[in-house]
Design a protein around this motif. Structure first.
Motif, short mmCIF file in Angstrom:
data_model
loop_
_atom_site.label_atom_id
_atom_site.label_comp_id
_atom_site.label_asym_id
_atom_site.label_seq_id
_atom_site.Cartn_x
_atom_site.Cartn_y
_atom_site.Cartn_z
N LYS A 183 1.72 25.01 -47.61
CA LYS A 183 0.60 24.29 -48.21
C LYS A 183 -0.39 23.78 -47.16
CE LYS A 183 2.48 22.76 -52.64
NZ LYS A 183 2.64 21.61 -53.56
N LEU A 184 0.08 23.62 -45.93
CA LEU A 184 -0.80 23.18 -44.86
C LEU A 184 -1.45 24.35 -44.12
CD1 LEU A 184 1.35 20.20 -43.54
CD2 LEU A 184 -0.78 20.06 -44.85
N GLY A 185 -1.28 25.55 -44.67
CA GLY A 185 -2.04 26.69 -44.19
C GLY A 185 -1.38 27.53 -43.12
N LYS A 186 -0.10 27.29 -42.84
CA LYS A 186 0.62 28.09 -41.85
C LYS A 186 1.61 29.02 -42.56
CE LYS A 186 -1.33 25.95 -38.38
NZ LYS A 186 -2.29 25.13 -39.14
N GLU A 187 2.20 29.94 -41.79
CA GLU A 187 3.11 30.93 -42.39
C GLU A 187 4.56 30.61 -42.02
OE1 GLU A 187 3.63 35.80 -42.69
OE2 GLU A 187 1.93 34.94 -41.62
N PRO A 188 5.36 30.19 -43.01
CA PRO A 188 6.76 29.87 -42.71
C PRO A 188 7.68 31.09 -42.83
CG PRO A 188 6.26 29.23 -44.96
CD PRO A 188 4.99 29.85 -44.38
N VAL A 189 8.71 31.10 -42.00
CA VAL A 189 9.82 32.03 -42.16
C VAL A 189 11.03 31.18 -42.50
CG1 VAL A 189 11.38 33.62 -40.97
CG2 VAL A 189 8.91 33.75 -40.56
N LEU A 190 11.49 31.26 -43.74
CA LEU A 190 12.59 30.41 -44.22
C LEU A 190 13.90 31.18 -44.18
CD1 LEU A 190 13.70 27.85 -45.58
CD2 LEU A 190 13.03 28.84 -47.78
N ILE A 191 14.89 30.59 -43.49
CA ILE A 191 16.24 31.15 -43.45
C ILE A 191 17.16 30.17 -44.17
CG2 ILE A 191 18.12 31.97 -41.98
CD1 ILE A 191 16.04 32.47 -39.79
N PRO B 187 1.04 17.75 -50.53
CA PRO B 187 -0.39 18.06 -50.62
C PRO B 187 -0.76 19.35 -49.88
CG PRO B 187 -0.06 16.36 -48.97
CD PRO B 187 1.28 16.60 -49.62
N THR B 188 -1.83 19.95 -50.31
CA THR B 188 -2.39 21.10 -49.60
C THR B 188 -3.24 20.62 -48.44
OG1 THR B 188 -4.39 21.15 -50.95
CG2 THR B 188 -2.47 22.40 -51.76
N ILE B 189 -3.61 21.52 -47.55
CA ILE B 189 -4.45 21.14 -46.42
C ILE B 189 -5.81 20.65 -46.90
CG2 ILE B 189 -5.27 23.51 -46.06
CD1 ILE B 189 -4.65 20.77 -43.37
N GLU B 190 -6.32 21.22 -48.00
CA GLU B 190 -7.59 20.76 -48.54
C GLU B 190 -7.49 19.33 -49.05
OE1 GLU B 190 -7.40 25.09 -48.41
OE2 GLU B 190 -6.11 23.63 -49.44
N GLU B 191 -6.36 18.99 -49.70
CA GLU B 191 -6.17 17.63 -50.18
C GLU B 191 -5.99 16.66 -49.03
OE1 GLU B 191 -3.98 18.50 -54.46
OE2 GLU B 191 -2.82 18.68 -52.62
N VAL B 192 -5.34 17.10 -47.97
CA VAL B 192 -5.18 16.26 -46.78
C VAL B 192 -6.53 15.98 -46.15
CG1 VAL B 192 -4.21 16.14 -44.45
CG2 VAL B 192 -2.81 17.00 -46.34
N GLU B 193 -7.35 17.01 -46.02
CA GLU B 193 -8.68 16.82 -45.42
C GLU B 193 -9.54 15.87 -46.25
OE1 GLU B 193 -9.87 20.88 -45.17
OE2 GLU B 193 -8.91 21.21 -43.21
N LYS B 194 -9.44 15.96 -47.57
CA LYS B 194 -10.17 15.04 -48.45
C LYS B 194 -9.67 13.60 -48.27
CE LYS B 194 -11.25 14.17 -53.32
NZ LYS B 194 -10.98 14.57 -54.72
N PHE B 195 -8.36 13.44 -48.15
CA PHE B 195 -7.74 12.12 -47.94
C PHE B 195 -8.21 11.53 -46.60
CE2 PHE B 195 -3.93 9.67 -46.45
CZ PHE B 195 -3.92 8.69 -47.43
#
Length: 312
Positions: free
Chosen positions: A50-58, A292-300
């Motif tokens: 949600k913060l715009g990065k690419e996770p690799v989940l194991i 929150p998404t990165i857009e919501e964080v930036e608005k906050f």
């Protein structure tokens, strides 16, 4: 930009809110009930996505209804699930959560399939770890898997963040490869014997971590804030005041911290960003849907005029 690897749990969270926490053996009525996707690994991976990065989940889930739902929610959050193990040998992990009138959580977890994530499973995902710049390791899965992932991370030159939770999973073997350790007060006491009642106690605990080879740490102190320590230098970061509805925010904090560090920010800058994301998260209910998404964080950030706070 390199990806962020998360090794941690996937659980189905059964959440009930209530005004009054029950006494032992007492049967009371709650207010609201929800069944939501959670688990420390899933939560942190969702924060990263949600913060715009690419996770690799194991991680690991059972071959059951709960596992199906967890994987569907991860896909909906644009998380690659190719390294999530499915096993018929145990059910998907379950957590029962009671949230009281002051937004404090009480939890009981049945790990299920999380306990079956093995070192061999990590071996099969080694090439995925190699694609990443940061490893975030949590202790709600089998220790052998966590240790094996950290060994690969060290071999490949990843920055290793260890969130040493839950307490019963903490051993020196599980934290020995940490570049950055991020315990809360309870976990800090377990590791050091120090009651963290204030800043001085937190600094003392961080200095203890230095004696065992961990030079960078963050003591998470709930609604008070966080003590950030980097190779002898420290700073206390006050929590941003908000009206909380769900105070457990550690996985969002760790995911946001990993995102900021992956951008080359220093530990103090990354902790400030994680504090901002966490402040917005505690105003929302739900381990993943509330992130929150990165857009919501930036608005906050704009609404609260937090630009200077982040740059300090």
């Amino acid at each position: 930009m390199k990806k962020i690897c998360i090794v941690g749990s996937l659980n189905t969270d059964i959440i009930i809110t209530t005004q009054k926490y029950p006494n032992r053996g007492e049967n009371i009525s709650g207010e609201k009930g929800m069944v939501l996707s959670g688990g420390k690994g899933g939560n942190a991976a969702t924060a990263v996505a949600k913060l715009g990065k690419e996770p690799v989940l194991i991680s690991s889930v059972g071959a059951d209804y709960f596992g199906d739902n967890l994987l569907a929610d991860l896909r909906n959050n644009r998380i690659d699930i190719t390294s999530v193990k499915r096993t018929p040998l145990a059910g998907t992990g379950l957590t029962t959560i009671i949230i009281d009138a002051i937004a404090e959580r009480t939890m009981v977890n049945a790990p299920g399939a999380n306990a079956l994530l093995s070192a061999a499973d990590i071996d099969r995902t080694a090439e995925r770890i190699k694609e990443c710049g940061v490893l975030l390791a949590q202790l709600e899965v089998a220790e052998e898997a966590v240790v094996q992932a950290m060994k690969y991370a060290k071999e490949y030159g990843l920055l290793v963040i260890v969130d040493p939770a839950p307490v019963e999973g903490i051993t020196m073997r599980a934290i020995r490869y940490a570049d950055i350790l991020i315990p809360n007060e309870q976990e800090t006491k377990y590791l050091t014997g120090i009651d963290v009642n204030g800043v001085d106690d937190a600094v003392e605990a961080c200095r203890y971590f230095e004696t065992i080879g961990i030079h960078n740490s963050i003591i998470k102190m709930g609604h008070r804030g966080a003590l950030v320590y980097a190779s002898g230098h420290w700073e206390f970061i006050d929590a941003i005041p908000v009206e909380a509805v769900d105070t457990v925010v550690g996985d969002t904090f760790s995911g946001a911290l990993a995102c900021s560090l992956s951008e080359g920010k220093n530990l103090f800058q990354a902790a400030r960003f994680a504090s901002v994301v966490s402040a917005l998260k505690v105003t929302r209910l739900g381990p993943q849907i509330g992130i929150p998404t990165i857009e919501e964080v930036e608005k906050f950030i704009d609404e609260r005029n937090l630009q200077r706070f982040l740059m300090t």
